[in-house]
Write a protein that holds these residues in place. Structure first.
Motif, PDB file in Angstrom:
ATOM      1  N   UNK A  23       0.862  -1.185   0.000  1.00 49.23           N
ATOM      2  CA  UNK A  23       0.000   0.000   0.000  1.00 49.23           C
ATOM      3  C   UNK A  23       0.897   1.234   0.000  1.00 49.23           C
ATOM      4  N   UNK A  24       0.771   2.064  -1.039  1.00 48.92           N
ATOM      5  CA  UNK A  24       1.445   3.365  -1.075  1.00 48.92           C
ATOM      6  C   UNK A  24       0.577   4.332  -0.286  1.00 48.92           C
ATOM      7  N   UNK A  36      -3.638   3.795   7.797  1.00 48.37           N
ATOM      8  CA  UNK A  36      -3.954   2.817   6.757  1.00 48.37           C
ATOM      9  C   UNK A  36      -4.327   1.445   7.302  1.00 48.37           C
ATOM     10  N   UNK A  37      -5.127   0.764   6.518  1.00 46.11           N
ATOM     11  CA  UNK A  37      -5.498  -0.603   6.834  1.00 46.11           C
ATOM     12  C   UNK A  37      -6.046  -1.284   5.599  1.00 46.11           C
ATOM     13  N   UNK A  61      -2.254  -1.076   9.381  1.00 43.96           N
ATOM     14  CA  UNK A  61      -0.867  -1.025   8.921  1.00 43.96           C
ATOM     15  C   UNK A  61      -0.122   0.124   9.603  1.00 43.96           C
ATOM     16  N   UNK A  62       1.161  -0.057   9.793  1.00 41.27           N
ATOM     17  CA  UNK A  62       1.988   0.968  10.422  1.00 41.27           C
ATOM     18  C   UNK A  62       3.176   1.272   9.513  1.00 41.27           C
ATOM     19  N   UNK A  63       3.095   2.331   8.712  1.00 47.53           N
ATOM     20  CA  UNK A  63       4.230   2.676   7.846  1.00 47.53           C
ATOM     21  C   UNK A  63       5.424   3.141   8.664  1.00 47.53           C
ATOM     22  N   UNK A  64       6.613   2.960   8.120  1.00 44.19           N
ATOM     23  CA  UNK A  64       7.829   3.363   8.822  1.00 44.19           C
ATOM     24  C   UNK A  64       7.889   4.863   9.016  1.00 44.19           C
ATOM     25  N   UNK A 108       4.799   6.579   3.844  1.00 39.91           N
ATOM     26  CA  UNK A 108       5.683   5.577   3.250  1.00 39.91           C
ATOM     27  C   UNK A 108       4.903   4.337   2.841  1.00 39.91           C
ATOM     28  N   UNK A 109       5.349   3.623   1.795  1.00 39.09           N
ATOM     29  CA  UNK A 109       4.707   2.358   1.428  1.00 39.09           C
ATOM     30  C   UNK A 109       4.845   1.340   2.562  1.00 39.09           C
ATOM     31  N   UNK A 110       3.848   0.469   2.673  1.00 36.92           N
ATOM     32  CA  UNK A 110       3.860  -0.547   3.718  1.00 36.92           C
ATOM     33  C   UNK A 110       3.273  -1.831   3.149  1.00 36.92           C
ATOM     34  N   UNK A 111       3.836  -2.951   3.535  1.00 33.52           N
ATOM     35  CA  UNK A 111       3.378  -4.241   3.035  1.00 33.52           C
ATOM     36  C   UNK A 111       2.327  -4.854   3.949  1.00 33.52           C
TER      37      UNK A 111
END
Length: 332
Positions: free
Chosen positions: A209-210, A227-228, A258-261, A265-268
């Motif tokens: 996810x961008x 994000x989620x 989700x927890x981006x860095x 930031x994109x996150x997997x």
């Protein structure tokens, strides 16, 4: 807390005449103390049962104490498999494709089964039973409101064939299953929210996810985007949050905050053990709605849902899960 993942042969309690006769045929395959007392009948089937989980926010440990498994083959054919000693399983250790084996090639009567039940020690004020430990160090007993005798039941049929092994997995969704108590009760509630899947018929889903692009598409900002990813059974599903209410839309089968860095930031993401078939995958910048029970009443058909919660925005894509394969769905 370490689990006691012993692999000793569990005892089988005979609850119906057809089952009792079968157990005599296999020469008393195992006794109540787990001692092997004979050979396995040539027409036996076998079952391997694992358990895994989706993580829960703010918990350091979620331990369930499992004393046995019940298998319902027919109205008068129930097998109870009693463990030699209770298995204390910290579910937070078993995620992302890692699982704990409750049964390992356990011999059972072949045929069509209607359901299975985990026998759980989960009672109010019981410090030696199932519990949740929060990240701040506080620990609370977990209890089943309907009583621990009822256990956790999974009403999904499965088949055990002769001379073959049926491999099942229980996906224990802690976000849905563990509920903070009302008022000042020291006990947390353990309510059943489990999926039973046949490992011969499952695949996986993953993607990226961008977050910056998602925020822009949903008229949010990278800094405010929470994000989620939500996964729904079937194609063309209108996304809903996880509120336990079926009248306002279909709840997700599974979801993952989700927890981006860094902001934007994109996150997997990844989901394991999805049954083969068609799914709807949705990404949102408002996954924090499900982290707050007071706000988790999103109605996708309402301009402003009850309680004044702004309508959640989702970016939706379709996915087809193929057994023994990983499907990739990116939100870029």
């Amino acid at each position: 807390m370490s689990d006691t993942s012993t692999r000793g042969a569990p005892g089988i309690q005979r609850l119906a005449l057809p089952v009792a006769l079968w157990l005599l045929a296999i020469g008393g395959c195992s006794s109540d103390n787990g001692t092997d007392t004979g050979s396995i009948a040539p027409d036996s089937g076998f079952i391997t049962l694992g358990i895994t989980d989706a993580p829960i926010d703010d918990a350091a440990e979620v331990v369930v104490v499992v004393t046995g498994v019940e298998l319902q083959r027919g109205p008068e054919s129930t097998i109870t498999i009693n463990f030699d000693s209770p298995k204390r399983i910290d579910l937070l250790r078993y995620r992302d494709g890692v699982s704990f084996n409750l049964l390992d090639n356990q011999a059972v009567l072949p045929g069509n089964y209607q359901w299975l039940r985990l026998r759980i020690t989960a009672e109010q004020n019981l410090q030696s039973g199932s519990y949740i430990k929060l990240r701040d160090g506080r620990q609370f007993p977990l209890y089943i409101p309907s009583g621990s005798e009822s256990g956790l039941k999974l009403s999904k049929p499965f088949v055990v064939a002769q001379r073959a092994t049926t491999r099942l997995m229980i996906d224990f969704d802690l976000r849905k299953s563990v509920v903070a108590p009302p008022g000042q009760s020291p006990n947390w509630i353990l309510r059943p929210s489990l999926r039973l899947v046949d490992l011969l018929e499952v695949g996986a889903l993953k993607g990226t996810v961008d977050v910056a692009a998602l925020a822009l598409a949903q008229q949010s900002t990278a800094a405010s985007c929470k994000p989620g990813v939500y996964v729904y059974e079937g194609s063309g599903v209108t996304p809903d949050d996880m509120d336990g209410v079926t009248t306002d839309g279909v709840d997700p089968l599974v979801y993952q905050p989700l927890t981006p860095a860094a902001p934007g930031a994109p996150v997997n993401y990844s989901f394991q053990f999805l049954a083969a078939g068609d799914y709807t995958v949705a990404a949102t910048c408002q996954a924090d709605v499900d982290a707050d029970p007071a706000r988790s009443e999103y109605d996708p058909t309402a301009a402003i849902p009850p309680g004044g919660t702004p309508s959640m925005k989702f970016t939706v894509k379709g996915a087809r899960i193929v057994k023994d394969s990983t499907t990739t769905v990116d939100f870029l």
